[in-house]
Enzyme design. Structure first.
Site, short mmCIF file in Angstrom:
data_model
loop_
_atom_site.label_atom_id
_atom_site.label_comp_id
_atom_site.label_asym_id
_atom_site.label_seq_id
_atom_site.Cartn_x
_atom_site.Cartn_y
_atom_site.Cartn_z
N ASP A 96 0.78 -1.23 0.00
CA ASP A 96 0.00 0.00 0.00
C ASP A 96 0.81 1.29 0.00
O ASP A 96 0.81 2.05 0.96
CB ASP A 96 -1.00 0.00 1.16
CG ASP A 96 -0.43 -0.59 2.44
OD1 ASP A 96 0.50 -1.38 2.34
OD2 ASP A 96 -0.92 -0.28 3.52
N THR A 97 1.47 1.57 -1.10
CA THR A 97 2.06 2.88 -1.34
C THR A 97 0.91 3.89 -1.50
O THR A 97 -0.09 3.58 -2.12
CB THR A 97 2.87 2.85 -2.65
OG1 THR A 97 3.95 1.94 -2.50
CG2 THR A 97 3.41 4.23 -3.00
#
Length: 342
Positions: A176-177
């Protein structure tokens, strides 16, 4: 008029409500700044990402994934369509908001340093920390960037690896950038992303967030403005220059949703640069805006099980979208695409 769109990454989220609140809050704050006339698209992107970096539920800034040896190494990148400037920083462990350093580096691209020296586009590690101090950014102890969630996740997977001895027997998530795109009435567009990198990454590893053309891309050609931010398997995204590839292929295209699907399939899933039999996890958020008609498309695509995103346009309420693969068993091998007009 303005629009700000954000994502909290492609992956498999346990508590979706946390991301819903965060997406709506960060997009609203950033869009309000844009609408007030007191901030540019770069300001809006920086603000949206700072809000997400400060939240312990994301893999960016506070709450970032830990490296194999239990350290923090953050990175961020940002790009401006007006100047085509790009700035990034990587392997940071003492800067509270990496996106703010990336923004400063981006701004400095427009002028030479003393004695005609070219300013850097990407700065890493100790050099990045020194530069952040010179810019007056907030410096903190590394321990202040480690959230309880990140520490617990690290302990869990390290213990599992010790038990099984082979890490490839364990499915490690958390891709989850975070990312943000902002566009104004004139078609100026900026994009940015921030990340703590993949869980248990090797120390010193650089991901797509800090790589030119991979993590984010923004450009304006005549009346068409394009912006893209990506998330997922960084090494694969870097090999395919995914953010730039998406924007280039959407230029003068009459059906951006169909084209985005084609690009993801042909330039990513079926890319000759990537291994054939490996699962390929990636996601993206795209804005395609026409400054003459004052109309645009907000698009997204992903090969992961889920992609959480939010957006706010001027005079509209902030909205949240949770996109998921209908058949989640195909995650990593098929792509889902969505979009809305604004």
């Amino acid at each position: 008029m303005g629009l700000v769109a954000v994502h909290t990454g492609a992956g498999n989220f346990v508590n979706e409500d946390n991301y819903k609140i965060l997406c709506k809050r960060s997009s609203k704050k950033a869009c309000d700044l844009l609408d007030s006339g007191n901030g540019t698209v770069l300001d809006a992107v920086e603000l949206a990402i700072k809000i997400m970096e400060d939240n312990p539920n994301t893999n960016a800034g506070y709450g970032s994934n830990l490296t194999w040896d239990g350290r923090i190494e953050c990175e961020a990148g940002i790009m401006d369509s007006i100047t085509s400037n790009f700035g990034a920083c990587t392997c940071l462990n003492d800067v509270k908001n990496p996106i703010s350093l990336a923004r400063k580096i981006c701004d400095k691209q427009s002028s030479l340093f003393q004695f005609g020296r070219l300013p850097p586009m990407i700065v890493s590690s100790n050099g990045a920390s020194v530069l952040a101090k010179e810019f007056g950014l907030e410096i903190i102890n590394e321990s202040e960037l480690i959230s309880r969630k990140a520490q617990n996740t690290y302990n869990y997977y390290r213990r599992k690896i010790t038990e099984y001895e082979q890490s490839n027997a364990i499915q490690i998530s958390r891709l989850d950038t975070v990312g943000a795109i902002a566009v104004d009435d004139y078609g100026n567009v900026a994009c940015g992303c921030s990340s703590g990198g993949i869980l248990l990454k090797l120390p010193g590893r650089v991901g797509q967030t800090a790589s030119f053309g991979a993590g984010c891309w923004s450009q304006k050609i005549n009346n068409q403005s394009l912006g893209c931010v990506t998330t997922g398997n960084g090494e694969y995204i870097m090999k395919t220059l995914l953010a730039r590839e998406i924007c280039v292929n959407l230029i003068n295209n009459e059906c951006p949703t169909t084209k985005l699907y084609q690009v993801f399939n042909e330039k990513f899933l079926k890319s000759p640069m990537l291994p054939r039999n490996q699962e390929k996890y990636a996601g993206c958020l795209v804005v395609d805006y026409n400054s003459d008609t004052k109309r645009g498309e907000l698009l997204w695509a992903h090969t992961t099980k889920m992609l959480c995103l939010g957006y706010k346009a001027s005079k509209q309420k902030s909205k949240f979208i949770s996109s998921s693969l209908p058949d989640q068993t195909g995650a990593g091998h098929k792509v889902i695409v969505g979009g809305i007009s604004f």
